[in-house]
Design an enzyme around this catalytic site. Structure first.
Site, PDB file in Angstrom:
ATOM      1  N   ASP A 241       0.789  -1.235   0.000  1.00 46.24           N
ATOM      2  CA  ASP A 241       0.000   0.000   0.000  1.00 46.24           C
ATOM      3  C   ASP A 241       0.823   1.288   0.000  1.00 46.24           C
ATOM      4  O   ASP A 241       0.251   2.381   0.063  1.00 46.24           O
ATOM      5  CB  ASP A 241      -1.006   0.000   1.152  1.00 46.24           C
ATOM      6  CG  ASP A 241      -0.367   0.150   2.521  1.00 46.24           C
ATOM      7  OD1 ASP A 241       0.871   0.236   2.607  1.00 46.24           O
ATOM      8  OD2 ASP A 241      -1.111   0.164   3.514  1.00 46.24           O
TER       9      ASP A 241
ATOM     10  N   CYS B  27     -25.459  -4.554  10.439  1.00 43.56           N
ATOM     11  CA  CYS B  27     -24.474  -4.292  11.499  1.00 43.56           C
ATOM     12  C   CYS B  27     -23.801  -2.943  11.288  1.00 43.56           C
ATOM     13  O   CYS B  27     -23.393  -2.593  10.179  1.00 43.56           O
ATOM     14  CB  CYS B  27     -23.425  -5.396  11.513  1.00 43.56           C
ATOM     15  SG  CYS B  27     -22.108  -5.136  12.736  1.00 43.56           S
TER      16      CYS B  27
ATOM     17  N   CYS C 268     -12.583   0.175  15.325  1.00 44.27           N
ATOM     18  CA  CYS C 268     -13.535  -0.228  14.290  1.00 44.27           C
ATOM     19  C   CYS C 268     -13.214  -1.606  13.729  1.00 44.27           C
ATOM     20  O   CYS C 268     -14.114  -2.337  13.300  1.00 44.27           O
ATOM     21  CB  CYS C 268     -13.602   0.819  13.170  1.00 44.27           C
ATOM     22  SG  CYS C 268     -12.077   1.021  12.217  1.00 44.27           S
TER      23      CYS C 268
END
Length: 377
Positions: A141, A198, A251
């Protein structure tokens, strides 16, 4: 990973590549058409147009090259997308309750994953070139390749509401890398979204960095604030950072799919015990040499000692432990303004009256702004 049943002439080659990838330590391997229509470039352009990238100017500078996988290499035909599981062997949110200790993001608790993944990618790419005689290029990345949507196309997972890749076998804990090649390989079926209703990842975010599902305002993200932002972190975010000093796992850690993300003892990524909740007091005492030594081969090293100690001081300010003033006071005279300013803020939170007595000469405007919040008017 489901293998395509297509009668494509290169199906057997794909099976060979997948077997070699797994042998090299990757946990997931999928295939995508690198030259296919790519709508994700428009999504990235909108992200930048809204300023959600903050100070990450490199995203704007590389926007054109990120617009399509072939924008960097027009001859690419196929993408081999690899995943390496780095799921932790503990609940990474437990450390948030230990306010005298530092929470370092799981991905940064071992050697820099760019180096770990790239080494294996190069081995796979070299094997592919030797075996099939086609050209190859590797990407992690740090290169302008939109790896998460490419991984979804290759069937590895889907982009969850937190914008990270979620995998049914590995949850939210996959490092990604890709090998682009001129070899024509049949693509795997793309993965579909399995988040349903969700929204755990959205609701847990300490800074409300998600304006809506699948959209991240990086300027509010603790990972961005503690890693990418060079100056003082905005005051509004400091208290909710808690003891998160490098990145944020909230998260990721609450994703229900993580129950499948167990890493074997043969995994290439190993967290260091010294980085699983180190004492804030010890980290605050780091000078440049000791910082470089502690974080040798670690991604943490790239932010430098000053920015790192800035983060540690915000965590100390949030600890409520007046005894930590002993490590804060010397840093109020640190050569780096960003450290001095954070030390003043921490001192104000822990013992404001005591801090006032320690005021010395100061000419940096950002540090003076911190003092303006603590000195009597």
């Amino acid at each position: 990973m489901t293998t395509s049943t297509s009668s494509h002439p290169n199906q057997l080659l794909k099976d060979e590549i997948r077997a070699e990838a797994l042998r090299l330590g990757f946990h997931a391997c999928g295939f995508a058409n690198a030259a296919a229509t790519w709508p994700n470039g428009a999504w990235l352009a909108d992200f930048i147009a809204e300023g959600f990238h903050g100070d990450m100017g490199w995203m704007e500078e590389t926007l054109e090259r990120r617009s399509h996988p072939t924008a960097m290499w027009t001859d690419a035909r196929s993408a081999v997308v690899l995943g390496m599981n780095y799921g932790p062997d503990h609940d990474p949110l437990t450390i948030l309750g230990q306010t005298d200790r530092a929470a370092i993001s799981v991905y940064a608790q071992g050697d820099d994953y760019h180096d770990v993944v790239k080494k294996q990618l190069k081995l796979l790419a070299g094997w592919m070139h030797q075996r099939f005689g086609q050209e190859v290029k590797v990407f992690v990345d740090t290169a302008p390749l939109m790896e998460k949507p490419l991984a979804q196309r290759a069937g590895l997972g889907w982009q969850g509401k937190h914008t990270n890749l979620v995998s049914r076998p590995f949850g939210s804990w996959l490092f990604l890398g890709s090998v682009l090649t001129t070899l024509d390989l049949p693509p795997d079926p793309p993965e579909t979204n399995h988040c349903g209703s969700c929204r755990a990842c959205l609701d847990i975010c300490p800074t409300n960095a998600f304006p809506e599902p699948n959209r991240l305002d990086a300027r509010r993200c603790i990972s961005y604030l503690t890693i990418e932002l060079a100056g003082p972190i905005p005051v509004e975010f400091r208290p909710v950072m808690g003891n998160r000093i490098y990145g944020c796992d909230d998260c990721l850690a609450v994703c229900p799919w993580n129950k499948f993300a167990q890493v074997s003892s043969e995994a290439k990524f190993h967290a260091r015990e010294a980085l699983k909740g180190p004492a804030l007091a010890d980290l605050a005492r780091l000078d440049n040499p000791s910082f470089r030594a502690l974080f040798s081969k670690s991604p943490v090293k790239r932010i430098g000692r000053d920015r790192f100690v800035r983060n540690v001081l915000y965590a100390i300010g949030n600890s409520g432990d007046v005894a930590l003033m002993g490590v804060v006071e010397p840093l109020m005279r640190d050569p780096a303004p960003v450290v001095r300013g954070a030390a003043v803020w921490a001192a104000r939170r822990l013992a404001a009256e005591r801090a006032v007595a320690l005021r010395g000469p100061e000419d940096d405007p950002e540090v003076l702004a911190e003092w303006s919040q603590i000195l009597p008017r």
